[in-house]
Design a protein around this motif. Structure first.
Motif, PDB file in Angstrom:
ATOM      1  N   ASP A  15      43.057 -32.680  -6.435  1.00 47.91           N
ATOM      2  CA  ASP A  15      41.771 -32.348  -5.823  1.00 47.91           C
ATOM      3  C   ASP A  15      41.660 -30.845  -5.597  1.00 47.91           C
ATOM      4  OD1 ASP A  15      41.001 -34.986  -5.739  1.00 47.91           O
ATOM      5  OD2 ASP A  15      41.629 -35.301  -3.665  1.00 47.91           O
ATOM      6  N   VAL A  16      42.778 -30.229  -5.244  1.00 51.44           N
ATOM      7  CA  VAL A  16      42.790 -28.785  -4.995  1.00 51.44           C
ATOM      8  C   VAL A  16      42.380 -28.022  -6.251  1.00 51.44           C
ATOM      9  CG1 VAL A  16      44.249 -26.801  -4.451  1.00 51.44           C
ATOM     10  CG2 VAL A  16      44.516 -28.933  -3.172  1.00 51.44           C
ATOM     11  N   VAL A  21      38.414 -24.684  -9.117  1.00 51.96           N
ATOM     12  CA  VAL A  21      37.551 -24.373 -10.267  1.00 51.96           C
ATOM     13  C   VAL A  21      36.096 -24.333  -9.813  1.00 51.96           C
ATOM     14  CG1 VAL A  21      36.723 -25.185 -12.507  1.00 51.96           C
ATOM     15  CG2 VAL A  21      39.162 -25.316 -11.967  1.00 51.96           C
ATOM     16  N   LYS A  22      35.702 -25.342  -9.029  1.00 51.36           N
ATOM     17  CA  LYS A  22      34.326 -25.393  -8.524  1.00 51.36           C
ATOM     18  C   LYS A  22      34.051 -24.213  -7.593  1.00 51.36           C
ATOM     19  CE  LYS A  22      30.457 -27.844  -8.148  1.00 51.36           C
ATOM     20  NZ  LYS A  22      29.652 -27.166  -7.142  1.00 51.36           N
ATOM     21  N   GLY A  23      35.062 -23.796  -6.824  1.00 52.98           N
ATOM     22  CA  GLY A  23      34.886 -22.668  -5.915  1.00 52.98           C
ATOM     23  C   GLY A  23      34.586 -21.377  -6.653  1.00 52.98           C
ATOM     24  N   LEU A  24      35.295 -21.143  -7.760  1.00 50.46           N
ATOM     25  CA  LEU A  24      35.030 -19.942  -8.557  1.00 50.46           C
ATOM     26  C   LEU A  24      33.643 -20.025  -9.189  1.00 50.46           C
ATOM     27  CD1 LEU A  24      35.978 -17.262  -9.712  1.00 50.46           C
ATOM     28  CD2 LEU A  24      37.073 -18.518 -11.589  1.00 50.46           C
ATOM     29  N   VAL A  84      44.980 -20.356 -10.353  1.00 49.35           N
ATOM     30  CA  VAL A  84      44.444 -19.059 -10.774  1.00 49.35           C
ATOM     31  C   VAL A  84      43.037 -18.853 -10.214  1.00 49.35           C
ATOM     32  CG1 VAL A  84      43.658 -17.732 -12.778  1.00 49.35           C
ATOM     33  CG2 VAL A  84      45.860 -18.912 -12.852  1.00 49.35           C
ATOM     34  N   CYS A  85      42.210 -19.898 -10.295  1.00 47.35           N
ATOM     35  CA  CYS A  85      40.828 -19.796  -9.812  1.00 47.35           C
ATOM     36  C   CYS A  85      40.779 -19.533  -8.313  1.00 47.35           C
ATOM     37  CB  CYS A  85      40.062 -21.078 -10.136  1.00 47.35           C
ATOM     38  SG  CYS A  85      39.644 -21.269 -11.884  1.00 47.35           S
ATOM     39  N   ASP A  86      41.656 -20.189  -7.572  1.00 43.86           N
ATOM     40  CA  ASP A  86      41.687 -19.996  -6.117  1.00 43.86           C
ATOM     41  C   ASP A  86      42.026 -18.542  -5.776  1.00 43.86           C
ATOM     42  OD1 ASP A  86      41.791 -20.974  -3.305  1.00 43.86           O
ATOM     43  OD2 ASP A  86      43.909 -20.437  -3.503  1.00 43.86           O
ATOM     44  N   LYS A  87      43.056 -18.017  -6.414  1.00 42.66           N
ATOM     45  CA  LYS A  87      43.454 -16.633  -6.161  1.00 42.66           C
ATOM     46  C   LYS A  87      42.372 -15.659  -6.610  1.00 42.66           C
ATOM     47  CE  LYS A  87      47.100 -13.268  -7.202  1.00 42.66           C
ATOM     48  NZ  LYS A  87      48.383 -13.037  -7.922  1.00 42.66           N
ATOM     49  N   LEU A 123      40.824 -18.733 -18.209  1.00 42.41           N
ATOM     50  CA  LEU A 123      39.692 -19.663 -18.221  1.00 42.41           C
ATOM     51  C   LEU A 123      39.366 -20.097 -19.643  1.00 42.41           C
ATOM     52  CD1 LEU A 123      37.381 -17.856 -15.632  1.00 42.41           C
ATOM     53  CD2 LEU A 123      38.575 -20.030 -15.275  1.00 42.41           C
ATOM     54  N   TRP A 124      39.377 -19.148 -20.566  1.00 37.88           N
ATOM     55  CA  TRP A 124      39.091 -19.453 -21.978  1.00 37.88           C
ATOM     56  C   TRP A 124      40.118 -20.434 -22.528  1.00 37.88           C
ATOM     57  CZ3 TRP A 124      41.665 -18.958 -26.616  1.00 37.88           C
ATOM     58  CH2 TRP A 124      40.894 -19.064 -27.784  1.00 37.88           C
ATOM     59  N   VAL A 125      41.384 -20.167 -22.259  1.00 42.05           N
ATOM     60  CA  VAL A 125      42.464 -21.030 -22.744  1.00 42.05           C
ATOM     61  C   VAL A 125      42.335 -22.438 -22.175  1.00 42.05           C
ATOM     62  CG1 VAL A 125      44.939 -21.468 -22.441  1.00 42.05           C
ATOM     63  CG2 VAL A 125      44.163 -19.259 -23.313  1.00 42.05           C
TER      64      VAL A 125
END
Length: 266
Positions: A15-16, A21-24, A84-87, A123-125
């Motif tokens: 879920d995290v 991802v949604k947060g970014l 990665v997205c969170d950071k 993100l692309w990868v």
């Protein structure tokens, strides 16, 4: 629980990771200046967020299906991307606290350009890994006509080859850039480039593994009981472009009077 959340729970995506991802995505959706300043990041996170829903068909996956999912590497890929997205979201929040379009905001983006590009590559990868995984799993798990499956195998193979080439070219460019840097350069920039090169290198390897999985998929085609209409044109069998995927082809009981019928490999 949504279809995506149910599927994620089954295949091990946290879920995290989904929230990150949604947060970014939400960060950019809520901040037009950021979308305009970093259009490539916005493009990649939008594509990834939208395409995550393509995993929903796995919401009732059984044990055998989970083995196929594990082989694609998508669970680990999305979970790592979530970190990665969170950071990245937290970094962007700091960099834009005084605005995006002003001098400080623009300077922050310039100072952290290596980090931004590294995250764009991640993100692309991840998005392309998702495309590969869904493509492979659909071919293995969803019932379709063999001709349709053959066409999809060919299309996915072309896409994988294209992505692999794009990633390898990007990796080589970074490698060449690293060779031009010396000890006087900012070590942070070198570290970011090293990490980005590693992400791309692993993707190139993953693409090769996916191509191998596609090569291993073979088709058995059986066609029977076909009666063509008068003055019609009918093709039965497989196009030559996908013949290497056919293990066995059986065509029987074909009736034709005044029509043009092509049977077998064409």
């Amino acid at each position: 629980m949504s279809g995506l959340e149910a599927a994620a729970a089954i295949i091990g995506i946290t879920d995290v990771a989904l929230r990150s991802v949604k947060g970014l995505y939400n960060f950019f959706e809520d901040l037009q200046d950021a979308r305009e300043s970093l259009p490539q990041i916005w493009s990649e996170i939008s594509y990834l967020q939208t395409n995550l829903s393509s995993l929903e068909f796995l919401a009732k996956a059984g044990e055998d299906t989970l083995k196929n999912v594990k082989a694609t590497g998508i669970t680990q890929g999305i979970n790592e991307c979530g970190n990665v997205c969170d950071k990245f979201t937290r970094q962007l929040t700091r960099w834009t606290k005084d605005g995006v379009d002003g001098l400080i905001g623009k300077l922050n983006f310039k100072l952290h350009s290596a980090q931004i590009e590294k995250n764009r590559a991640r993100l692309w990868v991840t998005a392309r890994m998702l495309d590969m995984a869904v493509g492979i799993l659909t071919l293995k798990l969803v019932l379709k006509f063999e001709t349709e499956r053959a066409t999809e195998i060919s299309a996915l193979k072309q896409a994988v080859d294209s992505w692999q080439l794009e990633a390898e070219q990007a990796r080589e460019k970074i490698s060449a850039e690293l060779r031009t840097l010396d000890d006087t350069e900012d070590s942070g920039v070198i570290d970011e480039l090293d990490e980005e090169e590693g992400v791309l290198k692993r993707f190139v390897e993953h693409s090769g593994q996916t191509a191998g999985q596609l090569q291993a998929i073979k088709l058995n085609q059986t066609i029977s009981g076909i009666k063509s209409d008068d003055n019609s044109t009918v093709k039965l069998g497989m196009p030559a472009a996908v013949v290497d995927k056919v293990v066995q082809q059986t065509i029987t009981d074909v009736t034709s009077t005044k029509s043009k019928v092509t049977v077998g490999i064409w």
